[in-house]
Write an enzyme that holds these catalytic residues in place. Structure first.
Site, PDB file in Angstrom:
ATOM      1  N   HIS A   1     -32.001  18.283  56.139  1.00 50.89           N
ATOM      2  CA  HIS A   1     -30.666  18.504  55.541  1.00 50.89           C
ATOM      3  C   HIS A   1     -30.672  19.581  54.451  1.00 50.89           C
ATOM      4  O   HIS A   1     -29.779  19.613  53.600  1.00 50.89           O
ATOM      5  CB  HIS A   1     -30.093  17.201  54.990  1.00 50.89           C
ATOM      6  CG  HIS A   1     -30.057  16.080  55.993  1.00 50.89           C
ATOM      7  ND1 HIS A   1     -29.337  16.174  57.161  1.00 50.89           N
ATOM      8  CD2 HIS A   1     -30.661  14.857  56.004  1.00 50.89           C
ATOM      9  CE1 HIS A   1     -29.487  15.047  57.863  1.00 50.89           C
ATOM     10  NE2 HIS A   1     -30.302  14.241  57.190  1.00 50.89           N
TER      11      HIS A   1
ATOM     12  N   VAL B   1     -30.819  12.278  52.698  1.00 47.27           N
ATOM     13  CA  VAL B   1     -32.247  12.570  52.853  1.00 47.27           C
ATOM     14  C   VAL B   1     -33.007  11.277  52.620  1.00 47.27           C
ATOM     15  O   VAL B   1     -32.839  10.629  51.578  1.00 47.27           O
ATOM     16  CB  VAL B   1     -32.712  13.653  51.860  1.00 47.27           C
ATOM     17  CG1 VAL B   1     -34.208  13.879  51.969  1.00 47.27           C
ATOM     18  CG2 VAL B   1     -31.950  14.941  52.092  1.00 47.27           C
TER      19      VAL B   1
END
Length: 576
Positions: free
Chosen positions: A378, A406
């Site tokens: 990400h 995350v």
């Protein structure tokens, strides 16, 4: 002659010294953000640990219904915008899953809460609303789902910091729940704060998730911030079976991102022992999108959770705010329009404008995907959102930002626009709740791990990936070493506890799951210190310019200012 008092003092002094010698942790000084910025530090995944675990099976006895219809189950509390009000939610009846499903009648069971200040004397009564939702798929072989009856009741006129006892259900059917209890949040003011605020994200329902919640419960929080990605029902086919860490890998021919909605019901049962006694404040994540027929999304999220959207003036469950003592919480939506011309931005500006920092000194913001992230997972995914909103939050003096997405832990140095800044918020990523997708272990600055600029496309919004224009990463998409704005990162599952002590000090502690076996061990701990004399105007609105000049009050905040246009700063050569 030596006095008895002096002798006792010497004895206590010697005993204290001996105790400290035997317990080195007693000597450890907890750092503060005033000691920063800190040199970047990394603690990699312990090779003796597995990266993840399977979901608990749906038929596990721990996830089975504890009551029979029409008695309430999946009971959950949520705060309102003011401590005089609390939301109570629950589900009655049975969900249905199959090719052809018929929704239940929400009016078939009343939505009642009976409550009072004494156990066994629930003398007050309030009624609410009920709804059902369906998850429907227009593809052959996929099963459809319709929920049980979901009830929401808002209790009003409560006293702050007061214990209440309550039962919910339908008294006419003699189907009230057992008695539960909660304590209302403290009243607004610079001297009143919740005892402990638990922060978790990306939880799921694996054995790691259960460890996270068990550990969290031991820390006795008074409120939970759930920063998105809750049940992971979309890691399954509609027919159920076994959940998978990667849906597209396991089911490449699936016609749509399927879900097994009964996972929401098992998740609600699993969470009930804690959510029935303390408020849990949620914000949507990408795993709540759950597309279905007619391009509808987020049906389960919108139906299952009460949030104070109307009370806070947003009228959208995707973003809202509320107060808890001297803290103003802002919950933002990353999967709805966040542009400066949109409704969410306009609401955010109004919400921040009306704050009085003498009453609520702290501002804590939360949304699901992090803006600052040095993992390759990400990486720069929601750069567009950062460029649209960061300037407004910075000008407003936001103190702390919590995100998930995350699946690891990371705490930043104070930062604004990728530049170390003593007046920037402390950004913290806590997407390490324990879900089935496993912990993230690779960093964007690891050799060969920098994502390509075509990777990490967000599930909503545009792509604004960029190369740095100055500093150690000039001309590159990734740093070669851990970025200076990343203070500490570790790949482990866990949760966080925030203890706001007064108007300037708050203690943040990150508890790793493995620390449950190590007594008082801490994964990360720091005092977050506000500096209003440095960073805020005396009026409490707006942030002081670094050159000492006062900006306009926030109500007159200029979206064309340099702070607003952080994307322009990024592309014109700032010091990184």
């Amino acid at each position: 002659m030596v006095s008895a008092g002096l002798v006792l003092f010497v004895v206590l002094l010697i005993a204290s010294a001996a105790f400290s010698a035997e317990h080195p942790s007693r000597k450890r000084r907890i750092p503060t953000t005033l000691d920063g910025p800190f040199p970047p530090a990394t603690r990699r995944l312990d090779p003796s640990f597995r990266r993840g675990s399977d979901d608990i099976p749906t038929d596990d006895p721990r996830l089975a219904p504890r009551v029979h219809p029409p008695f309430p189950e999946q009971i959950a509390l949520a705060a309102s915008s003011h401590p005089s009000s609390v939301w109570v939610s629950w589900i009655t009846g049975e969900a249905n899953i199959g090719v052809n499903v018929t929704p239940a009648d929400p009016s078939a069971v009343s939505s009642e809460v009976w409550y009072g200040e004494e156990s066994g004397k629930c003398e007050f009564f309030q009624r609410g609303t009920a709804t059902v939702y369906s998850q429907l798929y227009p593809f052959k072989g996929l099963l459809n789902y319709t929920s049980g009856i979901i009830h929401h009741v808002r209790l009003q006129g409560l006293k702050p910091s007061t214990r209440y006892y309550y039962k919910c259900g339908d008294s006419s059917l003699k189907a009230l729940s057992e008695e539960h209890t909660f304590v209302t949040l403290p009243s607004c003011g610079p001297d009143h704060y919740p005892n402990r605020i638990a922060v978790i994200g990306d939880l799921g329902l694996t054995s790691n998730s259960t460890t996270t919640i068990d550990h969290l419960n031991e820390n006795d929080p008074s409120m939970i911030l759930m920063v998105g990605d809750m049940s992971y029902a979309n890691q399954y086919l509609t027919t159920g079976g076994k959940g998978v860490p990667c849906f597209s890998c396991a089911f490449p021919d699936a016609p749509i991102r399927e879900t097994y909605q009964p996972r929401w019901d098992t998740w609600g049962r699993f969470m009930e022992p804690i959510t029935s006694k303390i408020p849990m404040m949620v914000i949507e994540g990408n795993h709540e999108i759950e597309p279905q027929v007619g391009n509808m999304t987020f049906k389960s999220y919108l139906a299952r959770f009460s949030v104070p959207s109307e009370e806070s003036g947003s009228n959208s469950n995707f973003y809202y705010s509320f107060n808890a003592g001297g803290v103003h919480f802002i919950m933002l939506g990353a999967y709805v329009d966040y542009n400066r011309t949109g409704a969410q931005y306009a609401w955010l500006k109004r919400d921040l404008c009306q704050l009085n920092r003498q009453i609520t000194p702290w501002i804590i913001a939360s949304w699901h995907p992090p803006w600052y992230n040095s993992y390759n997972s990400h990486y720069q995914e929601f750069e567009c959102m950062r460029q649209e909103m960061e300037g407004l939050l910075y000008e407003s003096g936001v103190d702390i930002v919590f995100s998930g997405h995350v699946h690891a832990y990371e705490r930043m140095n104070r930062v604004f626009n990728y530049t170390l800044d003593p007046c920037g918020p402390v950004y913290i990523t806590v997407g390490d709740g324990g879900n089935i997708e496993k912990v993230d272990v690779d960093f964007a600055d690891d050799p060969g791990k920098c994502p390509s600029e075509s990777d990490n496309t967000p599930e909503f919004g545009g792509v604004c990936h960029l190369n740095f224009t100055s500093g150690p990463a000039k001309g590159k998409f990734c740093w070669k070493t851990q970025p200076e704005w990343s203070a500490f990162r570790e790949s482990s599952f866990g949760h966080g506890i925030l203890e706001v002590i007064n108007s300037t000090y708050a203690l943040w502690t990150w508890h790793r799951n493995q620390d449950t076996y190590k007594g008082s061990a801490k994964g990360d701990q720091i005092y977050i210190v506000r500096q209003p004399e440095l960073c805020l105007m005396k009026s409490g609105k707006g942030r002081r310019r670094r050159n000492g000049n006062e900006p306009k009050p926030l109500c007159c905040w200029n979206p064309n200012s340099s702070a607003a246009n952080s994307s322009n700063l990024m592309n014109t050569g700032f010091d990184n």
